[in-house]
Scaffold this motif. Structure first.
Motif, PDB file in Angstrom:
ATOM      1  N   PRO A 120     -36.596  27.704 -25.542  1.00 45.25           N
ATOM      2  CA  PRO A 120     -35.942  26.462 -25.976  1.00 45.25           C
ATOM      3  C   PRO A 120     -36.356  25.259 -25.136  1.00 45.25           C
ATOM      4  CG  PRO A 120     -34.399  27.809 -24.746  1.00 45.25           C
ATOM      5  CD  PRO A 120     -35.640  28.639 -24.925  1.00 45.25           C
ATOM      6  N   TYR A 121     -37.067  25.520 -24.040  1.00 43.78           N
ATOM      7  CA  TYR A 121     -37.481  24.443 -23.139  1.00 43.78           C
ATOM      8  C   TYR A 121     -38.996  24.224 -23.171  1.00 43.78           C
ATOM      9  CZ  TYR A 121     -32.907  25.864 -21.426  1.00 43.78           C
ATOM     10  OH  TYR A 121     -31.585  26.218 -21.330  1.00 43.78           O
ATOM     11  N   ARG A 122     -39.641  24.622 -24.244  1.00 44.90           N
ATOM     12  CA  ARG A 122     -41.098  24.480 -24.347  1.00 44.90           C
ATOM     13  C   ARG A 122     -41.506  23.036 -24.036  1.00 44.90           C
ATOM     14  NH1 ARG A 122     -45.852  26.436 -26.621  1.00 44.90           N
ATOM     15  NH2 ARG A 122     -47.079  24.903 -27.769  1.00 44.90           N
ATOM     16  N   GLY A 123     -42.497  22.878 -23.171  1.00 42.51           N
ATOM     17  CA  GLY A 123     -42.964  21.564 -22.762  1.00 42.51           C
ATOM     18  C   GLY A 123     -42.328  21.067 -21.479  1.00 42.51           C
ATOM     19  N   ARG A 124     -41.337  21.765 -20.948  1.00 42.19           N
ATOM     20  CA  ARG A 124     -40.662  21.333 -19.718  1.00 42.19           C
ATOM     21  C   ARG A 124     -41.535  21.642 -18.503  1.00 42.19           C
ATOM     22  NH1 ARG A 124     -34.361  22.552 -18.633  1.00 42.19           N
ATOM     23  NH2 ARG A 124     -34.260  20.730 -20.019  1.00 42.19           N
ATOM     24  N   PHE A 125     -41.616  20.678 -17.581  1.00 42.76           N
ATOM     25  CA  PHE A 125     -42.341  20.841 -16.324  1.00 42.76           C
ATOM     26  C   PHE A 125     -41.349  21.235 -15.238  1.00 42.76           C
ATOM     27  CE2 PHE A 125     -46.313  17.981 -16.884  1.00 42.76           C
ATOM     28  CZ  PHE A 125     -46.385  18.289 -18.234  1.00 42.76           C
ATOM     29  N   TYR A 126     -41.713  22.228 -14.418  1.00 41.70           N
ATOM     30  CA  TYR A 126     -40.922  22.591 -13.248  1.00 41.70           C
ATOM     31  C   TYR A 126     -41.788  22.444 -12.000  1.00 41.70           C
ATOM     32  CZ  TYR A 126     -37.700  24.935 -16.495  1.00 41.70           C
ATOM     33  OH  TYR A 126     -36.822  25.225 -17.510  1.00 41.70           O
ATOM     34  N   VAL A 127     -41.187  21.966 -10.931  1.00 46.50           N
ATOM     35  CA  VAL A 127     -41.876  21.911  -9.651  1.00 46.50           C
ATOM     36  C   VAL A 127     -40.950  22.493  -8.594  1.00 46.50           C
ATOM     37  CG1 VAL A 127     -41.107  19.547  -9.071  1.00 46.50           C
ATOM     38  CG2 VAL A 127     -43.232  20.448  -8.103  1.00 46.50           C
ATOM     39  N   ILE A 128     -41.526  23.278  -7.698  1.00 48.18           N
ATOM     40  CA  ILE A 128     -40.759  23.936  -6.643  1.00 48.18           C
ATOM     41  C   ILE A 128     -41.479  23.730  -5.319  1.00 48.18           C
ATOM     42  CG2 ILE A 128     -41.886  26.148  -7.140  1.00 48.18           C
ATOM     43  CD1 ILE A 128     -39.329  27.539  -6.261  1.00 48.18           C
ATOM     44  N   TRP A 129     -40.699  23.507  -4.249  1.00 49.43           N
ATOM     45  CA  TRP A 129     -41.305  23.220  -2.953  1.00 49.43           C
ATOM     46  C   TRP A 129     -40.345  23.578  -1.821  1.00 49.43           C
ATOM     47  CZ3 TRP A 129     -38.859  19.777  -6.028  1.00 49.43           C
ATOM     48  CH2 TRP A 129     -37.906  18.933  -5.454  1.00 49.43           C
ATOM     49  N   ALA A 130     -40.901  23.708  -0.613  1.00 48.86           N
ATOM     50  CA  ALA A 130     -40.105  23.904   0.600  1.00 48.86           C
ATOM     51  C   ALA A 130     -39.999  22.571   1.326  1.00 48.86           C
ATOM     52  CB  ALA A 130     -40.743  24.953   1.501  1.00 48.86           C
ATOM     53  N   GLN A 131     -38.795  22.226   1.756  1.00 48.39           N
ATOM     54  CA  GLN A 131     -38.553  20.939   2.409  1.00 48.39           C
ATOM     55  C   GLN A 131     -37.631  21.131   3.605  1.00 48.39           C
ATOM     56  OE1 GLN A 131     -37.565  17.563  -0.130  1.00 48.39           O
ATOM     57  NE2 GLN A 131     -35.964  16.934   1.311  1.00 48.39           N
ATOM     58  N   SER A 150     -36.114  24.655   6.821  1.00 49.50           N
ATOM     59  CA  SER A 150     -36.790  24.426   5.541  1.00 49.50           C
ATOM     60  C   SER A 150     -36.100  25.210   4.431  1.00 49.50           C
ATOM     61  CB  SER A 150     -38.258  24.848   5.636  1.00 49.50           C
ATOM     62  OG  SER A 150     -38.969  23.993   6.499  1.00 49.50           O
ATOM     63  N   ASP A 151     -35.824  24.559   3.320  1.00 49.76           N
ATOM     64  CA  ASP A 151     -35.188  25.167   2.155  1.00 49.76           C
ATOM     65  C   ASP A 151     -36.099  25.035   0.940  1.00 49.76           C
ATOM     66  OD1 ASP A 151     -32.692  25.949   3.340  1.00 49.76           O
ATOM     67  OD2 ASP A 151     -32.070  23.853   3.324  1.00 49.76           O
ATOM     68  N   ILE A 152     -35.813  25.824  -0.089  1.00 54.87           N
ATOM     69  CA  ILE A 152     -36.569  25.803  -1.336  1.00 54.87           C
ATOM     70  C   ILE A 152     -35.808  24.974  -2.369  1.00 54.87           C
ATOM     71  CG2 ILE A 152     -37.601  27.179  -3.170  1.00 54.87           C
ATOM     72  CD1 ILE A 152     -38.851  27.701  -0.451  1.00 54.87           C
ATOM     73  N   PHE A 153     -36.495  24.038  -3.007  1.00 52.25           N
ATOM     74  CA  PHE A 153     -35.883  23.170  -4.016  1.00 52.25           C
ATOM     75  C   PHE A 153     -36.668  23.258  -5.322  1.00 52.25           C
ATOM     76  CE2 PHE A 153     -34.502  21.396  -0.007  1.00 52.25           C
ATOM     77  CZ  PHE A 153     -33.182  21.053  -0.247  1.00 52.25           C
ATOM     78  N   VAL A 154     -35.964  22.990  -6.420  1.00 53.48           N
ATOM     79  CA  VAL A 154     -36.591  22.966  -7.736  1.00 53.48           C
ATOM     80  C   VAL A 154     -36.099  21.752  -8.510  1.00 53.48           C
ATOM     81  CG1 VAL A 154     -34.809  24.426  -8.799  1.00 53.48           C
ATOM     82  CG2 VAL A 154     -37.091  24.327  -9.818  1.00 53.48           C
ATOM     83  N   SER A 155     -36.981  21.182  -9.308  1.00 55.38           N
ATOM     84  CA  SER A 155     -36.642  20.061 -10.181  1.00 55.38           C
ATOM     85  C   SER A 155     -37.451  20.207 -11.462  1.00 55.38           C
ATOM     86  CB  SER A 155     -36.959  18.728  -9.491  1.00 55.38           C
ATOM     87  OG  SER A 155     -36.663  17.628 -10.332  1.00 55.38           O
ATOM     88  N   TYR A 156     -36.989  19.585 -12.552  1.00 53.40           N
ATOM     89  CA  TYR A 156     -37.720  19.686 -13.815  1.00 53.40           C
ATOM     90  C   TYR A 156     -37.855  18.313 -14.468  1.00 53.40           C
ATOM     91  CZ  TYR A 156     -33.221  19.471 -16.307  1.00 53.40           C
ATOM     92  OH  TYR A 156     -32.001  19.077 -16.795  1.00 53.40           O
ATOM     93  N   SER A 157     -38.834  18.235 -15.361  1.00 55.97           N
ATOM     94  CA  SER A 157     -39.100  16.999 -16.100  1.00 55.97           C
ATOM     95  C   SER A 157     -39.295  17.331 -17.573  1.00 55.97           C
ATOM     96  CB  SER A 157     -40.353  16.303 -15.555  1.00 55.97           C
ATOM     97  OG  SER A 157     -40.725  15.209 -16.375  1.00 55.97           O
ATOM     98  N   ASP A 158     -38.694  16.545 -18.443  1.00 51.39           N
ATOM     99  CA  ASP A 158     -38.866  16.707 -19.890  1.00 51.39           C
ATOM    100  C   ASP A 158     -39.722  15.598 -20.491  1.00 51.39           C
ATOM    101  OD1 ASP A 158     -37.458  19.113 -20.254  1.00 51.39           O
ATOM    102  OD2 ASP A 158     -35.538  18.068 -20.218  1.00 51.39           O
ATOM    103  N   ASP A 159     -40.319  14.755 -19.647  1.00 55.05           N
ATOM    104  CA  ASP A 159     -41.189  13.690 -20.154  1.00 55.05           C
ATOM    105  C   ASP A 159     -42.534  13.687 -19.429  1.00 55.05           C
ATOM    106  OD1 ASP A 159     -40.373  12.739 -17.701  1.00 55.05           O
ATOM    107  OD2 ASP A 159     -39.341  10.967 -18.481  1.00 55.05           O
ATOM    108  N   LYS A 160     -43.051  14.895 -19.167  1.00 57.25           N
ATOM    109  CA  LYS A 160     -44.390  15.098 -18.608  1.00 57.25           C
ATOM    110  C   LYS A 160     -44.566  14.449 -17.242  1.00 57.25           C
ATOM    111  CE  LYS A 160     -46.467  15.597 -23.185  1.00 57.25           C
ATOM    112  NZ  LYS A 160     -47.498  15.158 -24.148  1.00 57.25           N
ATOM    113  N   GLY A 161     -43.515  14.532 -16.428  1.00 59.94           N
ATOM    114  CA  GLY A 161     -43.616  14.121 -15.038  1.00 59.94           C
ATOM    115  C   GLY A 161     -43.241  12.695 -14.729  1.00 59.94           C
ATOM    116  N   ARG A 162     -42.827  11.936 -15.718  1.00 58.81           N
ATOM    117  CA  ARG A 162     -42.477  10.540 -15.456  1.00 58.81           C
ATOM    118  C   ARG A 162     -41.114  10.404 -14.792  1.00 58.81           C
ATOM    119  NH1 ARG A 162     -46.100  10.889 -19.260  1.00 58.81           N
ATOM    120  NH2 ARG A 162     -47.619   9.211 -19.611  1.00 58.81           N
TER     121      ARG A 162
END
Length: 205
Positions: A120-131, A150-162
């Motif tokens: 249902p989330y086709r096209g969604r971008f996810y990024v994960i990193w340690a901060q 340092s912790d692990i974080f995740v965020s997503y974008s539904d407009d191709k990273g904008r």
């Protein structure tokens, strides 16, 4: 096939490069990435293609994280958008609580794009990193600048990273001894579920 390169030899000197193969890896075309950024710059850390086949990558510049959308390969051209998160690539984690030695671990950012037809989330971008929570200037530490908690974080974008969602912390430890979490890895299941793996330092430091 796309491959990112760092410190690649060109006639004009060393630089970042993208290698592109259209014949299954038999031959590669090498293109230099012109990134006129400041001092602390990473190579392209992670790459993924979108549902339409466009190539995207992540890069760190002066602790800020960016997503890159490649719009042309010959000549190599791209647009970039800032992502959430801060990552000082000059800071290392401590090897143990009983040592002043440091270890530069892989912290991402790792990019994955949902291309599953059944998601249902086709096209969604996810990024994960340690901060890290903060960076300590420690003259007794091996590399001077020490990443703390340092912790692990995740965020997503539904407009191709904008634009991006508010980052969410993945690991659930309480900072009593402040173990580091690093080496993030990510993948997406067929139904759009996000799967995250990382090295956890909380129980044995």
């Amino acid at each position: 096939i796309y491959i990112s390169g760092s410190s690649v030899e060109f006639p004009s000197g060393k630089g970042l490069a993208i290698y592109i193969s259209s014949d299954g890896g038999k031959t590669f075309d090498r293109q230099m990435m012109d990134i006129s950024f400041e001092r602390h710059r990473s190579p392209v850390m992670s790459m993924s293609t979108g549902p339409e086949g466009d190539l995207y990558g992540t890069i760190i510049v002066d602790a800020k994280q960016y997503i890159i959308h490649f719009t042309s390969f010959n000549p190599l051209e791209f647009e970039k958008f800032e992502m959430p998160g801060q990552q000082p690539i000059y800071a290392s984690e401590r090897i143990s609580t009983k040592s002043n030695r440091g270890l530069y671990t892989y912290k991402g950012p790792e990019l994955v794009i949902d291309k599953s037809p059944s998601s249902p989330y086709r096209g969604r971008f996810y990024v994960i990193w340690a901060q890290p929570e903060r960076v300590i200037d420690d003259k007794d530490f091996e590399y001077r600048y020490r990443a703390y908690n340092s912790d692990i974080f995740v965020s997503y974008s539904d407009d191709k990273g904008r634009t991006w969602s508010e980052p969410v912390r993945v690991n659930d430890d309480i900072c009593n001894t402040c173990g580091d979490q690093t080496f993030p890895s990510v993948d997406i299941g067929e139904k759009g579920n996000l799967h995250v793996a990382f090295l956890d330092h909380r129980n044995r430091q």
